[in-house]
Write a protein that holds these residues in place. Sequence first.
Motif, short mmCIF file in Angstrom:
data_model
loop_
_atom_site.label_atom_id
_atom_site.label_comp_id
_atom_site.label_asym_id
_atom_site.label_seq_id
_atom_site.Cartn_x
_atom_site.Cartn_y
_atom_site.Cartn_z
N THR A 14 0.82 -1.22 0.00
CA THR A 14 0.00 0.00 0.00
C THR A 14 0.85 1.26 0.00
OG1 THR A 14 -0.08 -0.13 2.40
CG2 THR A 14 -1.90 -1.14 1.18
N THR A 15 2.14 1.12 0.18
CA THR A 15 2.99 2.30 0.31
C THR A 15 3.77 2.61 -0.96
OG1 THR A 15 4.74 0.90 1.21
CG2 THR A 15 3.25 1.95 2.78
N THR A 16 3.28 2.19 -2.09
CA THR A 16 4.01 2.47 -3.33
C THR A 16 3.78 3.91 -3.76
OG1 THR A 16 2.13 1.61 -4.56
CG2 THR A 16 3.92 0.09 -4.13
N ILE A 17 4.76 4.42 -4.51
CA ILE A 17 4.69 5.83 -4.91
C ILE A 17 4.20 6.00 -6.35
CG2 ILE A 17 6.45 6.56 -3.28
CD1 ILE A 17 8.46 6.42 -5.59
N SER A 18 4.11 4.90 -7.10
CA SER A 18 3.65 5.02 -8.48
C SER A 18 3.05 3.69 -8.92
CB SER A 18 4.82 5.40 -9.40
OG SER A 18 5.74 4.34 -9.47
N PRO A 19 2.21 3.71 -9.94
CA PRO A 19 1.66 2.44 -10.45
C PRO A 19 2.73 1.50 -10.98
CG PRO A 19 0.36 4.29 -11.24
CD PRO A 19 1.57 4.87 -10.58
N GLY A 71 -4.51 -4.22 -9.10
CA GLY A 71 -3.59 -4.42 -7.99
C GLY A 71 -3.15 -5.84 -7.75
N LEU A 72 -3.71 -6.77 -8.51
CA LEU A 72 -3.33 -8.18 -8.36
C LEU A 72 -2.53 -8.62 -9.58
CD1 LEU A 72 -3.64 -10.94 -6.85
CD2 LEU A 72 -5.63 -11.32 -8.31
N CYS A 73 -1.35 -9.13 -9.33
CA CYS A 73 -0.50 -9.60 -10.41
C CYS A 73 -0.51 -11.12 -10.41
CB CYS A 73 0.92 -9.08 -10.25
SG CYS A 73 2.02 -9.53 -11.61
N VAL A 125 5.51 -8.00 -1.00
CA VAL A 125 6.96 -7.93 -0.81
C VAL A 125 7.28 -7.20 0.49
CG1 VAL A 125 9.12 -7.03 -1.73
CG2 VAL A 125 7.43 -8.01 -3.27
N ALA A 126 8.04 -7.86 1.34
CA ALA A 126 8.44 -7.25 2.60
C ALA A 126 9.87 -6.75 2.54
CB ALA A 126 8.30 -8.25 3.74
N GLN A 127 10.71 -7.46 1.85
CA GLN A 127 12.13 -7.05 1.79
C GLN A 127 12.76 -7.64 0.53
OE1 GLN A 127 15.32 -8.86 4.29
NE2 GLN A 127 15.23 -6.92 5.38
N GLU A 128 13.59 -6.85 -0.10
CA GLU A 128 14.32 -7.32 -1.27
C GLU A 128 15.73 -6.75 -1.22
OE1 GLU A 128 12.97 -5.94 -5.05
OE2 GLU A 128 13.61 -7.77 -6.05
N ARG A 129 16.68 -7.61 -1.31
CA ARG A 129 18.07 -7.14 -1.19
C ARG A 129 18.92 -7.79 -2.28
NH1 ARG A 129 19.93 -6.60 5.12
NH2 ARG A 129 18.49 -4.95 5.66
N LEU A 130 19.73 -6.96 -2.87
CA LEU A 130 20.71 -7.44 -3.86
C LEU A 130 22.08 -7.00 -3.37
CD1 LEU A 130 21.15 -8.69 -6.73
CD2 LEU A 130 21.11 -6.36 -7.58
N HIS A 131 22.91 -7.95 -3.05
CA HIS A 131 24.25 -7.66 -2.54
C HIS A 131 25.26 -7.79 -3.67
CE1 HIS A 131 22.98 -7.66 1.67
NE2 HIS A 131 22.21 -8.67 1.36
N VAL A 132 26.01 -6.74 -3.89
CA VAL A 132 27.05 -6.74 -4.92
C VAL A 132 28.33 -6.25 -4.27
CG1 VAL A 132 27.78 -5.82 -7.13
CG2 VAL A 132 25.37 -6.25 -6.73
N THR A 133 29.38 -7.03 -4.38
CA THR A 133 30.67 -6.62 -3.83
C THR A 133 31.79 -7.19 -4.69
OG1 THR A 133 32.06 -6.69 -1.86
CG2 THR A 133 30.71 -8.60 -2.27
N PRO A 134 32.87 -6.45 -4.87
CA PRO A 134 33.98 -7.00 -5.65
C PRO A 134 34.62 -8.18 -4.93
CG PRO A 134 34.15 -4.63 -5.45
CD PRO A 134 33.08 -5.06 -4.50
N ALA A 135 35.03 -9.17 -5.71
CA ALA A 135 35.68 -10.34 -5.11
C ALA A 135 37.12 -9.97 -4.74
CB ALA A 135 35.66 -11.49 -6.09
N MET A 136 37.52 -10.40 -3.58
CA MET A 136 38.87 -10.08 -3.10
C MET A 136 39.89 -11.12 -3.50
SD MET A 136 38.34 -7.23 -1.80
CE MET A 136 39.90 -6.90 -1.02
N GLN A 137 39.45 -12.20 -4.04
CA GLN A 137 40.38 -13.22 -4.52
C GLN A 137 39.79 -13.88 -5.77
OE1 GLN A 137 40.93 -16.03 -1.39
NE2 GLN A 137 38.79 -16.58 -1.25
#
Lengths: 171, 132
Positions: free
Chosen positions: A84-89, A154-156, B41-53
């Motif tokens: 519900t907290t999105t800023i754009s469609p 709103g449903l994908c 969606v509650a959380q989405e994370r993409l981790h990018v870091t250069p490899a050290m070896q």
Amino acid sequence: MRYPTLAMTFLAGFALIGCAPTQPQQSEQNATMVLTSAYDRCSGDMQIKPYMIENVETIRGLPNQLTPCHSIRINVVGQGVAPTTTISPAQAFAMAKRAAVADAYRMIAERIAGVHVEGHDFIKNMVVQRSEVRTKVDALIRNATIAETSYKEGLCEVEMEIILSYTSVVL
Amino acid sequence: MRSRNGDHPLLHFGCALVLGTTLGADEYLIGYRLITQNATVAQERLHVTPAMQPCQGLLQPPLTLSASDTLSTTLQRHRDAFDAYLRQHFLHVQHLERSVNHTTSSLTTLTFPTACFEVEFKAGFATIALIK
């Protein structure tokens, strides 16, 4: 030297005739015959050809098992809702699609790896006080593809497909 | 000038910098995690870091994207293409669902374990290939 060679040739011929497969009985289903012909056409290097997948899948009543010549196609439809907290469609669509993909992966994992179910009921004086059911799915999925995506109100919905073949499991 | 224990204080840092820029400049460690709660969606994370070896393994078929300033912005801009590329490999799915007195809540975690990628920026394009 000529006669022993001829005798050996006749003996080999008789042995081959004796090993020839017999005709299937009438009581056997047509599906079994089609499956047998599919096995005969299957190449020895375990390669699954596309037309084989179509031919085998149209058979009714076949056991849903994975063999060198029989692939299993799984189609699922995952659903996701935008926060519900999105800023754009556009952001709402992107977030809903992410959730739908995760849901589709969950459904595929349920079909492939199964579901672990655990239930607890607390009953006091013959009255249910608390009923709790927990389910858990844990799997590794590879080569799943998105077949179709739709977004409405709103449903994908994401239709995801995965083909389980013998070679992809073994190798 | 030598330090008290006999080592050059900037020697290790200089060596690490040189080795890092020469050996691991084109190799990155990338990990991805998506957590959805109740189909949102509650959380989405993409981790990018250069490899050290240097990474060990075989190069998988690459993915070519139009490049931005950094790898992170490139991946963010072409998120769908990169997701499809990750999907060709394996994703870990974990789903927990709990129903208490007919009230259900669910938590789904989609994880791409951190893996090494070879990245080459050339002529406005970025070529990304998994090393496995």
